[in-house]
Design an enzyme around this catalytic site. Structure first.
Site, PDB file in Angstrom:
ATOM      1  N   SER A 126      -3.013  -0.888   2.503  1.00  0.00           N
ATOM      2  CA  SER A 126      -2.452  -0.358   1.260  1.00  0.00           C
ATOM      3  C   SER A 126      -3.209  -0.858   0.030  1.00  0.00           C
ATOM      4  O   SER A 126      -3.448  -0.119  -0.913  1.00  0.00           O
ATOM      5  CB  SER A 126      -0.980  -0.760   1.110  1.00  0.00           C
ATOM      6  N   GLU A 156       4.162 -14.177   1.834  1.00  0.00           N
ATOM      7  CA  GLU A 156       3.413 -14.233   0.576  1.00  0.00           C
ATOM      8  C   GLU A 156       3.274 -15.654   0.035  1.00  0.00           C
ATOM      9  O   GLU A 156       2.262 -16.007  -0.564  1.00  0.00           O
ATOM     10  CB  GLU A 156       4.071 -13.340  -0.481  1.00  0.00           C
ATOM     11  N   PHE A 174       5.536  -7.869  -4.797  1.00  0.00           N
ATOM     12  CA  PHE A 174       5.692  -8.943  -3.801  1.00  0.00           C
ATOM     13  C   PHE A 174       4.821 -10.142  -4.153  1.00  0.00           C
ATOM     14  O   PHE A 174       5.218 -11.287  -3.949  1.00  0.00           O
ATOM     15  CB  PHE A 174       5.362  -8.419  -2.401  1.00  0.00           C
ATOM     16  N   ASP A 201       8.929   5.374  -2.495  1.00  0.00           N
ATOM     17  CA  ASP A 201       9.371   4.116  -1.881  1.00  0.00           C
ATOM     18  C   ASP A 201      10.433   3.392  -2.713  1.00  0.00           C
ATOM     19  O   ASP A 201      11.149   2.539  -2.199  1.00  0.00           O
ATOM     20  CB  ASP A 201       8.177   3.188  -1.624  1.00  0.00           C
TER      21      ASP A 201
END
Lengths: 319, 280
Positions: free
Chosen positions: A43, A64, A89, A123
């Site tokens: 992505s 993360e 994120f 999304d």
């Protein structure tokens, strides 16, 4: 009418695509580059680098916090870690790690947040980074860049690798119009003047630059000349360009794909107020989360359109 | 610089630990605040690593690329590290008394940008192991035969990031990373067993593919033996669960005061005097 049509721009790639390509092409020249991925490399487009240089890419999984800490450790060994994830994120999930392992020790880590803003579409809001610029800007010593098109993203990527210090590069998901030619200038901290004008200045970055140019074209038809600045570097902001705009055009509109607080609007307001205070109007997503939907519909519903910029110009020039 | 070939005798290391303990109490009492008891529990581990022939370092060249690295992930216990660094020659021993004072690079929690020899800025718990993992990977990429040692607190193990790092170190078979968990049994508000009990640590960490040893972390001979085992393992990450006592070395004095946890506070001058007399 599509974004950029009014100002005669041709279609271009998404900034994340341009970044991925640029990063891969820099891999030979900069053997210190290491990619640290939180399993979203396809992505964020770090995938191409990881395929070309498999020994210099780590996919640490959906973790993360650890991803950013590992990058801090790699940087202290002289590597140039490029940590890429969704803007939401990366900045929101790993904020303390960015603070402690990157910003506070001033590590040479490059943070790349893709899927910023609301233009990611379907999304929905959990995936939309609309506060990432504010978060990044609040970290001491962090440089924050929001490029507008593929060409400037490639140049920004190279400048980021050459830059010594922590940096945040904000990217988008959808394809955007091409604004720059290959021989254009890109200097961190220096705004690019894309359209001349005396009546108002539209300061924008990211996706909103093309809309700002559309707005300038539309305003021209109505007899108003608008200066357009691509303020790709939010921090440190080009105070001189803001002061000149304020002095010479006496009104400013700031357009960004970000919440109303702590982003480009705030940075421009501070810069203007320190030097030449003038009326400023703001085009952004406001103080709300968006929703799922098609990107164009979302931009329309949440106020990120050429029309909104034009309205803001009328509002601010009337003050 | 220490070399494995001339490992000091256990009594000599015990005496060095005593010296470090004296520094810890003197510097925190001079500062008027800090975490002496959390530092005291980790003193054998810090002593053995720095003076037991395990860590290769050169105090005159803190950025020597080949050096082994030490990260105090439980950053509040940094007085133990400062004491070791002073004894190792990174800075004059007198500087220890500037701990936590304005202008001193000996900050309340380690700051790598201000004090050469500090390998990671810590103080927000849970982050040191990830940084150490990054350094272990970085050394490996460059073909540098260096080991990274990270000291964590048992309370700190509540941070999810630690377990992310444990899993990732296994994925990359990082054989030059050693985590030492200073299991002193107490955290800010009380016993770790009451706050968030993650013991036993060994089977949990083992289940991630690490080599794990559990020892008495205040017994120097056990610390040295465990480190000898750990450094011989180079095909996977290693952990040492060091069962320790917070305030070890001056426990009778703390018992007299009636607070064996004594978390996050310096000993008042009169108690520090007793503690120093007790240490000898």
């Amino acid at each position: 009418m599509g974004i950029g049509e009014k100002s005669g721009l041709s279609p271009g790639p998404a900034t994340r695509d341009a970044f991925g390509k640029a990063l891969e092409s820099l891999g030979e020249r900069f053997p210190e580059i290491v990619v640290v991925d939180g399993d979203v490399g396809n992505s964020t487009r770090t995938e191409a680098f990881a395929k070309a240089f498999p020994d210099r890419a780590f996919n640490v999984g959906i973790a993360e916090a650890n991803m950013v800490g590992v990058a801090g450790g790699l940087a202290s060994c002289g590597k140039i870690p490029v940590v890429a994830s969704f803007a939401a994120f990366l900045l929101c999930n790993a904020y303390d790690q960015i603070r402690m392992s990157v910003a506070f020790p001033s590590q040479n880590v490059k943070l790349v947040g893709s899927h910023s803003g609301i233009s990611i579409g379907e999304d929905g809001p959990s995936q939309m980074g609309i506060e990432d610029v504010a978060l990044a800007c609040s970290l001491a010593g962090m440089t924050v860049i929001v490029p507008a098109d593929g060409v400037s993203t490639a140049k920004a990527t190279e400048a980021m690798i050459e830059w010594d210090g922590p940096m945040y590069l904000r990217l988008g998901r959808p394809a955007v119009p091409q604004i720059y030619s290959e021989d254009s200038e890109f200097t961190i901290g220096r705004a690019n003047r894309l359209h001349e004008g005396d009546d108002v200045t539209i300061i924008a970055n990211g996706l909103m630059v093309a809309m700002a140019l559309d707005a300038a074209a539309e305003l021209e038809e109505r007899g108003l000349s608008a200066r357009v600045l691509d303020m790709h570097t939010v921090k440190p902001i080009d105070e001189q360009a803001v002061a000149e705009a304020a002095r010479e055009t006496r009104a400013i509109v700031v357009a960004e794909e970000h919440s109303a607080h702590g982003g480009l609007g705030s940075a421009v307001a501070v810069a203007a107020s320190k030097n030449v205070p003038v009326p400023i109007a703001y085009v952004n997503t406001g103080d709300t989360y968006a929703e799922s939907g098609d990107p164009d519909g979302l931009l329309e519903k949440y106020g990120l359109t050429t029309e909104r910029i034009v309205e803001a110009v009328h509002r601010v020039t009337a003050r | 610089m220490s070399l494995e070939t001339d490992r000091p005798a256990i009594p000599d290391l015990q005496d060095k630990a005593r010296v470090l303990r004296r520094h810890i109490i003197e510097m925190t009492t001079a500062a008027g605040n800090g975490h002496p008891t959390s530092s005291l529990s980790a003193t054998e581990v810090v002593t053995a690593l720095h003076f037991g022939g395990f860590m290769n370092y050169d105090a005159s060249r803190p950025d020597w690329p080949e050096r082994d690295r030490f990260i105090m992930s439980k950053g509040h216990a940094v007085p133990a590290l400062y004491a070791a660094m002073a004894e190792a020659g990174y800075f004059p021993v007198e500087d220890l008394l500037t701990l936590r004072k304005l202008g001193s690079p000996l900050e309340g929690h380690p700051n790598m940008r201000r004090l050469p020899g500090i390998e990671a800025s810590t103080g927000s718990l849970g982050q040191g192991l990830s940084i150490g993992l990054g350094q272990a990977l970085g050394c490996r990429m460059d073909g540098i035969d260096a080991r990274v040692y990270v000291v964590l607190g048992d309370g700190e193990m509540g941070e999810g990031q630690v377990w992310e790092a444990i899993a990732t170190a296994h994925k990359y078979q990082v054989g030059n990373l050693t985590a030492i968990i200073d299991q002193n049994g107490y955290q800010q508000t009380g016993a770790t067993a009451d706050v968030l009990d993650l013991t036993p640590f060994a089977p949990k960490i083992e289940s991630f593919g690490w080599h794990v040893q559990t020892i008495n972390g205040n017994e120097m001979s056990e610390v040295v033996a465990a480190l000898e085992t750990a450094v011989a393992i180079t095909d996977r990450p290693t952990a040492i669960v060091a069962e320790t006592q917070k305030g070890f070395g001056i426990l009778p004095i703390l018992e007299e005061v009636g607070d064996t946890n004594f978390h996050g506070q310096a000993l008042p001058a009169d108690i520090a005097e007793k503690a120093l007399a007790h240490l000898g």
